[in-house]
Design a protein around this motif. Sequence first.
Motif, short mmCIF file in Angstrom:
data_model
loop_
_atom_site.label_atom_id
_atom_site.label_comp_id
_atom_site.label_asym_id
_atom_site.label_seq_id
_atom_site.Cartn_x
_atom_site.Cartn_y
_atom_site.Cartn_z
N GLY A 1 3.71 11.38 5.96
CA GLY A 1 2.93 10.85 4.85
C GLY A 1 1.97 11.87 4.25
N LEU A 2 1.07 11.41 3.37
CA LEU A 2 0.22 12.30 2.58
C LEU A 2 -1.26 12.29 2.93
CD1 LEU A 2 1.69 11.64 -0.99
CD2 LEU A 2 2.27 13.48 0.59
N LYS A 3 -1.76 11.19 3.51
CA LYS A 3 -3.20 11.05 3.70
C LYS A 3 -3.79 12.16 4.55
CE LYS A 3 -6.74 7.70 5.08
NZ LYS A 3 -6.99 6.34 5.59
N HIS A 4 -3.08 12.56 5.60
CA HIS A 4 -3.56 13.61 6.51
C HIS A 4 -2.70 14.87 6.40
CE1 HIS A 4 -6.08 10.49 8.27
NE2 HIS A 4 -5.00 9.74 8.41
N LEU A 5 -2.01 15.03 5.26
CA LEU A 5 -1.08 16.15 5.12
C LEU A 5 -1.81 17.49 5.20
CD1 LEU A 5 1.80 17.10 4.52
CD2 LEU A 5 1.28 16.93 2.08
N PRO B 1 -4.70 12.79 -8.16
CA PRO B 1 -3.26 12.66 -7.92
C PRO B 1 -2.82 11.21 -8.08
CG PRO B 1 -4.34 13.87 -6.14
CD PRO B 1 -5.42 13.25 -6.97
N PRO B 2 -1.57 10.96 -8.46
CA PRO B 2 -1.07 9.59 -8.55
C PRO B 2 -0.93 8.97 -7.18
CG PRO B 2 0.73 11.14 -8.84
CD PRO B 2 -0.53 11.95 -8.80
N HIS C 1 3.18 14.58 -14.29
CA HIS C 1 2.44 15.70 -13.70
C HIS C 1 3.34 16.86 -13.29
CE1 HIS C 1 -0.97 12.75 -12.33
NE2 HIS C 1 -1.03 13.05 -13.61
N LEU C 2 4.63 16.61 -13.13
CA LEU C 2 5.50 17.61 -12.49
C LEU C 2 5.44 18.99 -13.15
CD1 LEU C 2 8.95 16.92 -10.94
CD2 LEU C 2 8.62 18.96 -12.33
N ILE D 1 1.34 16.59 -2.80
CA ILE D 1 0.35 15.55 -3.07
C ILE D 1 0.51 14.96 -4.47
CG2 ILE D 1 -2.13 15.18 -3.41
CD1 ILE D 1 -2.65 17.04 -1.08
N TYR D 2 0.86 15.80 -5.45
CA TYR D 2 0.93 15.33 -6.83
C TYR D 2 2.30 14.79 -7.23
CZ TYR D 2 -3.65 17.08 -8.36
OH TYR D 2 -4.99 17.28 -8.54
#
Length: 429
Positions: free
Chosen positions: A358-362, A207-208, A23-24, A143-144
């Motif tokens: 982390g990413l969940k609540h980014l 997203p992965p 994806h980059l 995120i990605y």
Amino acid sequence: MHSASDRAAALSSASPVAPSRAHLPRVVIAASIALALTAPGQTAAMSVFIDPLIRDLGISRTVVSTAYMCGSLAGAVLMPFLGRLIDRYGPRRVMIAVGACFAAVLVVSATVTELFGLTAAFIGLRVGGQGALNLVATTTVAIYVHRRRGFAIGLSSAIGTAGISLAPVLLERLIADLGWRDVWVIEGVVVLCLVVPAALFLLPRTPPAPPREPADEVAPKHAAGLPEVDWTLREALRTGMFWTVAGGVGACSLVGTALTFHLVSLLGERGLSPAEAAATFVPQTLAGLVASFALGWAADHIGDRSLIIGTMLVLAAATAGAGWVQPGWTAVAYRLALGTCMNGVRTLEAVAFPRCFGLKHLGSIRGTVHSMTVGASSLGPLALAVGRSMADGYRPALLALCLLPALVVLAGLIVRHPPPVPPGREIVD
């Protein structure tokens, strides 16, 4: 507890690394386009509109600064809500919606004829460009892309910021030839034709999954740059690192917006013509490119506190030096320093928060910080305008503004990096 074989099986089945790498390029291109086209709502591009607006609408510089402050404050109110939308719907759909709305705002803004309409236009431009599109563009990469996140964010920031920094040179010529109204319409068409297709065709639909453990037993713990669990916004707000990073971004936003908004007047006081002042965006762009790449790489290898402290020291030096620059190398050096810290702090913030929380609540976390940043930017132009009116020049106000990055440096020396797990929360295997 999970065994080593269980962990290996989980990693094999999830296979998060390969999709992230695939994806980059697409993600970096889409984010770079979106970030570059935040320019119509960024102070750098807006600065070349200010004098034509003052002249054509018959209003004072302080009144324009106040209207600009109102627009920025409106953006600050909406950013936490937008961050929650990113968490819920994903950056792809939010980027499409924001790009379309921002394009419409630009076209409508070309019709303003008085102060009320100008204030409404500033609200739309700041919410759409400096706020919403900026937030979703910078959050998209985090995120990605999970491996080499700092490099990816640095690359997209460098390309996007180059577009933002070079925009004033092009816009200054277009305004001289076509007028500010036609230029706003042109910007709206460009945003619609580039941002929406970039999000629609380049960003993957899903997203992965982020890796939570190292890919092999030799790699250090949290090699992917993520904590063991995702922190909520409330938990992040209890940490000193959150407020230090937010303070650094806010200080850079307030001071950088003030210096950029009054660029022509500030450098005119130091003997530069309007064209020469606009041309200083070129060295700022070069410095921003280098800073984004360098700090993106450094963020993968060096602690966040050290980078924040260094960036704030550069900001303090640039702010103080702005009152003493002269045509020539000192003006270039000033813009180089300003470009370094303004672009560098954006990259650092985008990397630091995923690594800490982390990413969940980014989206919610960065939306809150972005709200503070936009609010801070709203105060800068008015503060510098009032300071100049009280002192027959910019120097005293510039020295006062140096206190902001100095306070962030002090905080950076005190705070510590958050633990992998929020205090009071346990991991359930």
